[in-house]
Design a protein around this motif. Structure first.
Motif, PDB file in Angstrom:
ATOM      1  N   ALA A 119      43.032  28.238  39.211  1.00 55.07           N
ATOM      2  CA  ALA A 119      42.291  29.588  39.723  1.00 55.07           C
ATOM      3  C   ALA A 119      40.824  30.301  39.473  1.00 55.07           C
ATOM      4  N   THR A 120      39.676  29.934  39.951  1.00 55.85           N
ATOM      5  CA  THR A 120      37.833  30.324  39.594  1.00 55.85           C
ATOM      6  C   THR A 120      38.514  32.006  38.986  1.00 55.85           C
ATOM      7  N   GLY A 121      39.713  32.662  39.209  1.00 54.28           N
ATOM      8  CA  GLY A 121      39.465  33.924  38.941  1.00 54.28           C
ATOM      9  C   GLY A 121      39.730  34.460  37.764  1.00 54.28           C
ATOM     10  N   ASP A 122      40.634  32.891  36.940  1.00 54.08           N
ATOM     11  CA  ASP A 122      41.630  33.547  35.753  1.00 54.08           C
ATOM     12  C   ASP A 122      40.657  33.874  34.799  1.00 54.08           C
ATOM     13  N   GLU A 123      41.332  34.684  34.438  1.00 53.12           N
ATOM     14  CA  GLU A 123      40.554  36.211  33.558  1.00 53.12           C
ATOM     15  C   GLU A 123      40.541  35.728  32.140  1.00 53.12           C
ATOM     16  N   ILE A 157      48.506  33.574  38.510  1.00 54.24           N
ATOM     17  CA  ILE A 157      48.328  32.980  39.795  1.00 54.24           C
ATOM     18  C   ILE A 157      49.587  33.658  40.703  1.00 54.24           C
ATOM     19  N   SER A 158      49.043  35.024  41.025  1.00 57.42           N
ATOM     20  CA  SER A 158      50.105  35.991  41.608  1.00 57.42           C
ATOM     21  C   SER A 158      50.337  35.412  42.487  1.00 57.42           C
ATOM     22  N   GLU A 159      49.473  34.792  43.445  1.00 64.17           N
ATOM     23  CA  GLU A 159      49.796  34.488  44.577  1.00 64.17           C
ATOM     24  C   GLU A 159      50.710  32.520  44.761  1.00 64.17           C
ATOM     25  N   VAL A 195      41.819  23.323  43.243  1.00 64.85           N
ATOM     26  CA  VAL A 195      41.739  24.566  42.901  1.00 64.85           C
ATOM     27  C   VAL A 195      41.435  25.930  43.815  1.00 64.85           C
ATOM     28  N   ILE A 196      41.954  27.244  43.265  1.00 69.00           N
ATOM     29  CA  ILE A 196      41.739  28.046  44.541  1.00 69.00           C
ATOM     30  C   ILE A 196      40.975  29.194  43.802  1.00 69.00           C
ATOM     31  N   GLU A 197      40.189  29.565  44.940  1.00 65.86           N
ATOM     32  CA  GLU A 197      38.809  30.670  44.857  1.00 65.86           C
ATOM     33  C   GLU A 197      39.874  31.583  44.586  1.00 65.86           C
ATOM     34  N   GLY A 198      39.475  32.562  43.565  1.00 73.43           N
ATOM     35  CA  GLY A 198      39.983  34.218  43.206  1.00 73.43           C
ATOM     36  C   GLY A 198      41.249  33.215  42.781  1.00 73.43           C
ATOM     37  N   SER A 199      41.875  34.819  42.803  1.00 72.52           N
ATOM     38  CA  SER A 199      43.076  34.845  42.064  1.00 72.52           C
ATOM     39  C   SER A 199      43.565  35.013  40.702  1.00 72.52           C
TER      40      SER A 199
END
Length: 191
Positions: A142-146, A172-174, A164-168
């Motif tokens: 996920a690109t949004g991995d914090e 990986i909530s979804e 590669v998931i944009e955001g999340s």
């Protein structure tokens, strides 16, 4: 059989582990999941994983690893020659876990959890610099991995199947949207 390896301070009760478990239950395949509580020691975690792999799935195993579990899954996949799905895997936990040395709690309980300084050396011994057979791997990042940088993951698993998931986020909530793809990859044969 699928060996699910949870992340740092996590457990078999993690969100993604439960999603995999439910998907297998719904398919009448609940008996195919091995999801142990991993010891804090990386050396002990890998000894347990190797024992379970040998006992329950010596000839038919895939591994799913999340975060630190993805780091472990990579080492095991290289050692055993099996498929691995990596969910926001830690590529180099040495740089991320140094500041976690000490006593804390796990995410899913109030039990004390100790990460000792010597575990950093144990992690170093498990590091896979370069994967040997990219076709054995499926990366979901996920690109949004914090917590971890997805670009490190994409580079480390170059040549592997990648989504590669944009955001999340790191969790990986979804993930329920991807579990069927994960299970299908696990069921495939290595070429």
């Amino acid at each position: 059989m699928i060996l699910y390896l949870h992340g740092f301070r996590s457990s078999p009760k993690s969100f993604k582990a439960r999603v995999v478990q439910k998907a297998l239950e719904d398919a009448g395949r609940a008996h195919e999941l091995i999801c142990p509580q991993l010891p804090a020691s990386p050396k002990e975690a890998m000894a347990l994983s190797l024992l379970l792999a040998e006992r329950y799935a010596p000839d038919n195993l895939s591994i799913v690893g999340s975060s630190l579990g993805g780091f472990y899954a990579t080492w095991l996949a290289e050692r055993l020659g099996v498929r691995a799905v990596l969910l926001n895997p830690s590529v180099n936990p040495l740089k991320n876990l140094e500041h976690h040395v000490g006593v804390t709690t796990a995410w899913h309980s109030d039990e004390p959890f100790e990460f000792r300084r010597e575990y950093i050396d144990e992690l170093a011994a498990l590091r896979v610099e370069t994967i040997t057979r990219p076709e054995r791997y499926f990366l979901i990042a996920a690109t949004g991995d914090e917590v971890l940088d997805y670009r490190d993951m994409v580079a480390h698993y170059a040549g592997a199947r990648q989504h590669v998931i944009e955001g999340s986020d790191h969790a990986i909530s979804e993930f329920p949207q991807y579990v069927d793809e994960v299970l299908a990859f696990c069921a495939g044969s290595v070429q």
